[in-house]
Design an enzyme around this catalytic site. Sequence first.
Site, PDB file in Angstrom:
ATOM      1  N   ASP A 132     -24.105  56.227   1.515  1.00 29.12           N
ATOM      2  CA  ASP A 132     -23.583  55.711   2.785  1.00 29.12           C
ATOM      3  C   ASP A 132     -23.524  54.186   2.796  1.00 29.12           C
ATOM      4  O   ASP A 132     -22.622  53.597   3.403  1.00 29.12           O
ATOM      5  CB  ASP A 132     -24.444  56.191   3.953  1.00 29.12           C
ATOM      6  N   CYS A 133     -24.494  53.547   2.145  1.00 30.11           N
ATOM      7  CA  CYS A 133     -24.502  52.077   2.150  1.00 30.11           C
ATOM      8  C   CYS A 133     -23.799  51.475   0.944  1.00 30.11           C
ATOM      9  O   CYS A 133     -23.521  50.272   0.921  1.00 30.11           O
ATOM     10  CB  CYS A 133     -25.936  51.546   2.253  1.00 30.11           C
TER      11      CYS A 133
END
Length: 389
Positions: A132-133
């Site tokens: 996600d990051c």
Amino acid sequence: MRTIAEINEKIRRKTAVVLTAEELKARVAEVGVSKVAKQVDVVTTGTFEPMESSGAIINLGHTDPPIKIRRCWVDGVPAYTGFGAVDLYLGASCAVDTMDGEEVRERGGGHVIQDLIAGKPVHIRAQGQVTDCYPRGSFETAITRDTINQFYLYNPRNLYQNFIVGVNGGDRPLHTYLGPLQPRLGNAVYSNPGAISPLFNDPNLQLIGIGTRIFLGGGVGYVAWEGTQHFPLQKRLANQTPIGPAATLALIGDAKQMNTRWVRGCYFKNYGPSLMLGVGVPIPILNEQVVEHCAVQDQDLVAPIVDFSIPRRVRPTFGLVTYAQLKSGRITIEGKTVRAAPLASLFLSRQVALELKKWIAAGSFTLTEPVAPMPMERSFLPQDRRTDF
């Protein structure tokens, strides 16, 4: 007689008396230890030899969108990626990846490090772990030393305090980390430059420790820790110099300051890539004992002659030979005259010491007090013990 702080004050005033190791040895032979100890402030040592346990830390900087690199090739050489998202470790002895059936190229991490130091563009190909990051899955670009954040050498094992002499008593040529060894004792190869080498001039590491400032690859570096395979308990002569591989140092320095005159990729046929590296260490003349140690000559230093034709960790030896004999170009093994040649560049080793002398005399390089000494009780542990799993 004097302190490092006093020597540094003289360096800043450009009044320090600095000699290379060769110059000091000649001066001692001429006027004696006591006079030299009173006259000289610093002696510079140097070596230029293969140091394969070397490599570069590289931080690429984040992409947009960001990537968490988990596989990476720098000019075709695999780089280690198992820490920060865009941090890499490029090993000097890591070879270019080849496909099945592709001819092996004589190129590796040492050559890529040299190219980056030279300011050349280097191709990067990376695969990422999508999170996600870190949503980016792949990345490809060209980098130079000026387009990356950090580029510094961190070398786990440099500056062997003595090493071996390689020979081949078998009946076929051998390709080794010392280069080619001809059969039936056809040649002998040694890698240490002898009496001008840094750790021979401080045999008990009383002056060289963690935090010692050094010449590394044409830039300023530091002793970071003991080196891997650090073995100060090696047997020693009465002058305290070891009779074989002994102490080692881990070194660190900013590769953006370095120069390809002193950092060069190399390749050993049928063995692999490596890195030729220039390292110089200043030794402060604090008292007469320091001068006595630095006055050691090649005839006072020995190395073991090791037969590489026996494929074992512990190989038979043909005894010890002095560096004076090695540098004569001929040694005698069991009555046979054998040609001997250095793997280190004796000329460039002298030039390293001379270059460091110039830096100190110009007032641009001061000395440091070690923040901690090197451990001198470290033993060498082999992996001979059998364990059932």
